[in-house]
Design an enzyme around this catalytic site. Structure first.
Site, PDB file in Angstrom:
ATOM      1  CG  ASP A 102       0.137  -3.242   5.082  1.00  0.00           C
ATOM      2  OD1 ASP A 102       0.581  -1.974   4.327  1.00  0.00           O
ATOM      3  OD2 ASP A 102      -0.996  -3.960   4.741  1.00  0.00           O
ATOM      4  CG  ASP A 104      -4.138  -0.504   2.530  1.00  0.00           C
ATOM      5  OD1 ASP A 104      -4.794   0.565   2.073  1.00  0.00           O
ATOM      6  OD2 ASP A 104      -4.025  -1.653   2.055  1.00  0.00           O
ATOM      7  CG  ASP A 288      -3.191  -5.940   8.559  1.00  0.00           C
ATOM      8  OD1 ASP A 288      -3.280  -6.667   9.337  1.00  0.00           O
ATOM      9  OD2 ASP A 288      -3.357  -6.222   7.246  1.00  0.00           O
TER      10      ASP A 288
END
Ligand SMILES: [Zn+2]
Ligand SMILES: [Zn+2]
Length: 385
Positions: A102, A104, A288
């Site tokens: 992930d 972000d 992450d």
């Protein structure tokens, strides 16, 4: 994952649910279950409600039925494969899991963030431009709301490229096994399917995440020690992996190498250590790690709508040209009226929206859903859907 504490007004829920249902109904051909369907756990969420998980979905038809009957706000599918995916976790019999990542934009701490972030008061729902005190009621409890910006997306794309490079070069993962999706909100999800890393446990994945982030690097790895550095083995720009990346950062070109080595040796161990730390923050991949080490995660299903924005988690076939503000903006274009309270501006389908100060506006449905999902607009009182 999920909507957090924020509850959505019923008129807003009805409007967004109808928009999602309409999209899914007209685009069944774009919404598919993941491969090895029978081994996966699925889950979904409805607006203002908790997660339903530990369910199985047999095929696309079942998935479409669920979308029509349950009207979920979000749909998820496990990265893990199980013998019994619908049993409780301890009885599922985990077999292996796709590697997932992930990225972000929120985690990149970019200077532009303050320009597209605002604060919704928890007491009176007023949307403030700053987070010290609510200008209407003096409360200091806020939900932080941010919209997308082009710079954030560009920077997140750079992280995706760095990640794909480490995966292919250092971990020898075939690029065909790496699926890049826009997350549907402010970042990217990367799925690696059918790789040699499927059976790694959570600890091993944490180590892998550390490697990818270039965490815990020490000068010794680069050939610099506290003691005698006369026989230093600083990396060469042609080397594979992080040593090569560090060398390319430090030396740039071959001709400068002898001079720069001299400088490093003169500067000493702790100087090099802090330089390496600075470099780590620049060249390490900002994923992450909690997502990557989770082998039981249910991860947003590709093709589904993200209820934080009304945008689609959509596959990026060409990352360079991919434009989430258009490509993932898939809901209807017909004009609808909303009451907008949106002090920040954003772009969808090449049109700029906002700022709006408590005004009734007529905008395409995709923009209305975007603002309502973000908490920056409401369905007007007299036009409940
Ligand atoms: Zn307030
Ligand atoms: Zn930004």
């Amino acid at each position: 994952m999920g909507q957090g504490e924020r509850q959505m007004l019923e008129k807003n829920v009805n409007f967004v649910e109808a928009a999602l249902k309409e999209y899914y109904f007209n685009n069944f051909e774009l919404i598919h279950v993941s491969s090895r369907t029978s081994e996966r756990e699925f889950g979904y969420q409805k607006f203002n409600s908790g997660m339903v998980r530990h369910i199985t979905i047999k095929n696309d038809k079942d998935l479409h039925f669920l979308l029509m009957t349950q009207m979920p706000s979000d749909v998820y599918c496990s990265n893990g494969y199980y013998s019994f995916p619908n049993l409780p976790m301890s009885e599922k019999d985990w077999k292996e899991a796709d590697l997932i990542f992930d990225i972000d934009a929120k985690d990149l701490k970019l200077a532009c963030r303050k320009d597209h972030t605002c604060f919704k008061c928890n007491s009176c729902q007023n949307v403030n431009e700053q987070s010290s005190k609510c200008v209407k009621c003096n409360s200091d409890k806020f939900d932080v709301i941010s919209v997308n910006c082009q710079n954030c997306i560009n920077e997140a794309k750079k992280e995706v490229k760095k990640l794909v490079q480490v995966l292919t070069e250092d971990l020898a993962i075939n690029e065909e096994k790496i699926l890049v999706y826009f997350s549907g909100n402010e970042g990217f999800h990367i799925h690696v399917i059918n790789s040699e890393y499927q059976s790694l446990d959570s600890r091993e994945r944490a180590d892998l995440a550390d490697y990818i982030m270039f965490n815990g690097v020490i000068p010794e790895t680069m050939g610099i020690s506290r003691q005698n550095n006369s026989k230093t083995s600083l990396p060469d720009i042609g080397e594979r992996g992080w040593r090569g990346r560090v060398a390319r950062e430090i030396f740039g070109s071959k001709s400068k190498r002898p001079k720069i080595i001299q400088e490093i040796l003169l500067g000493g161990y702790s100087n090099f250590q802090s330089r390496l730390e600075e470099m780590r923050q620049k060249i390490g991949v900002r994923i992450d790690p909690k997502v990557t080490m989770d082998i039981h995660r249910i991860f947003r299903l590709g093709g589904s709508i993200n209820s934080k924005s009304g945008l689609s988690k959509i596959s990026c076939n060409n990352l360079e040209s991919f434009d989430p503000f258009s490509d993932a903006c898939v809901l209807g274009d017909e004009k609808v009226e909303i009451l907008a309270n949106c002090p920040i501006s954003f772009i969808l389908k090449n049109k700029k929206y906002g700022p709006y100060v408590s005004e009734t506006i007529s905008v395409p449905k995709h923009a209305a859903v975007y603002m309502i999902c973000k908490g920056l607009a409401d369905v007007p009182q007299d036009s409940e859907n």
